[in-house]
Write a protein that holds these residues in place. Structure first.
Motif, mmCIF file in Angstrom:
data_model
loop_
_atom_site.group_PDB
_atom_site.id
_atom_site.type_symbol
_atom_site.label_atom_id
_atom_site.label_comp_id
_atom_site.label_asym_id
_atom_site.label_seq_id
_atom_site.Cartn_x
_atom_site.Cartn_y
_atom_site.Cartn_z
ATOM 1 N N GLY A 124 0.819 -1.211 0.000
ATOM 2 C CA GLY A 124 0.000 0.000 0.000
ATOM 3 C C GLY A 124 0.847 1.252 0.000
ATOM 4 O O GLY A 124 0.532 2.234 -0.680
ATOM 5 N N ASP A 144 -7.989 8.448 -5.060
ATOM 6 C CA ASP A 144 -6.584 8.690 -4.721
ATOM 7 C C ASP A 144 -6.453 9.249 -3.305
ATOM 8 O O ASP A 144 -5.591 8.818 -2.529
ATOM 9 N N SER A 147 -7.119 6.515 -0.915
ATOM 10 C CA SER A 147 -6.026 5.551 -0.757
ATOM 11 C C SER A 147 -4.962 6.094 0.191
ATOM 12 O O SER A 147 -4.399 5.339 0.990
ATOM 13 N N ASN A 150 -6.406 5.676 3.661
ATOM 14 C CA ASN A 150 -6.423 4.271 4.060
ATOM 15 C C ASN A 150 -5.039 3.774 4.458
ATOM 16 O O ASN A 150 -4.896 3.050 5.447
#
Length: 178
Positions: A124, A144, A147, A150
């Motif tokens: 990730g 984006d 992400s 996250n």
């Protein structure tokens, strides 16, 4: 003139001794590997966690302050006041956060528990590599931004599970630049 010669010799001898000491001190043993490895000592593990917490905290702070917060405020939308400046700052923050997350992942290798907790997240972190450029160009999407959030959340959770609580630390703009 005879009095300066002994002083000069002493000064040269002192300079040579200092140079010799400095060069031998700088030539420490090389373990052959460039990566951090756990040595098994509690002290090294504490420092690994401390460095991880500092790097992850800076990444989290930069992400929230200059990426997530302006995005939610609508600053990245076309026609918004301060859009260009916000996009540049977000691009710098994205590159900075990626750099600090990579450094934090390397720090985690010094602690066995933290290393195990962070292992599933490294992919990730790697996926964020080009996101700074997308942000700077204004091409970042909701996915984006999500992400980034996250990955930061996953890193914080991994740190918490390994006993290394990560708190947001907002870096200054000068830290982002260089």
């Amino acid at each position: 003139m005879p009095r300066t010669a002994p002083h000069r010799r002493a000064a040269v001898a002192l300079l040579l001794c200092c140079t010799l000491l400095l060069t031998t001190a700088a030539c420490g043993g090389d373990d052959g590997g460039g990566s951090a490895t756990p040595t098994g000592t509690t002290e090294t593990q504490r420092f690994a966690k401390t460095r991880f917490v500092a790097n992850a905290g800076l990444a989290a702070g930069a992400t929230y302050q200059w990426i997530v917060k302006p995005y939610r405020a609508g600053t990245f939308k076309k026609g918004a006041d301060g859009r260009t400046s916000a996009l540049i700052k977000a691009g710098l923050a994205g590159a900075f956060a990626y750099n600090r997350l990579k450094a934090g992942a390397n720090n985690a290798k010094g602690d066995p528990l933290l290393s195990k907790a962070l292992a599933p997240i490294t992919a990730g972190i790697d996926s964020l590599k080009n996101l700074g450029t997308k942000l700077r160009k204004g091409e970042a999407t909701e996915a984006d931004i999500g992400s980034f959030e996250n990955v930061i959340t996953d890193v914080k959770d991994a740190g918490r599970s390994a006993g290394a609580e990560v708190t947001d630390k907002i870096p200054s703009l000068s830290q982002l630049r260089g």
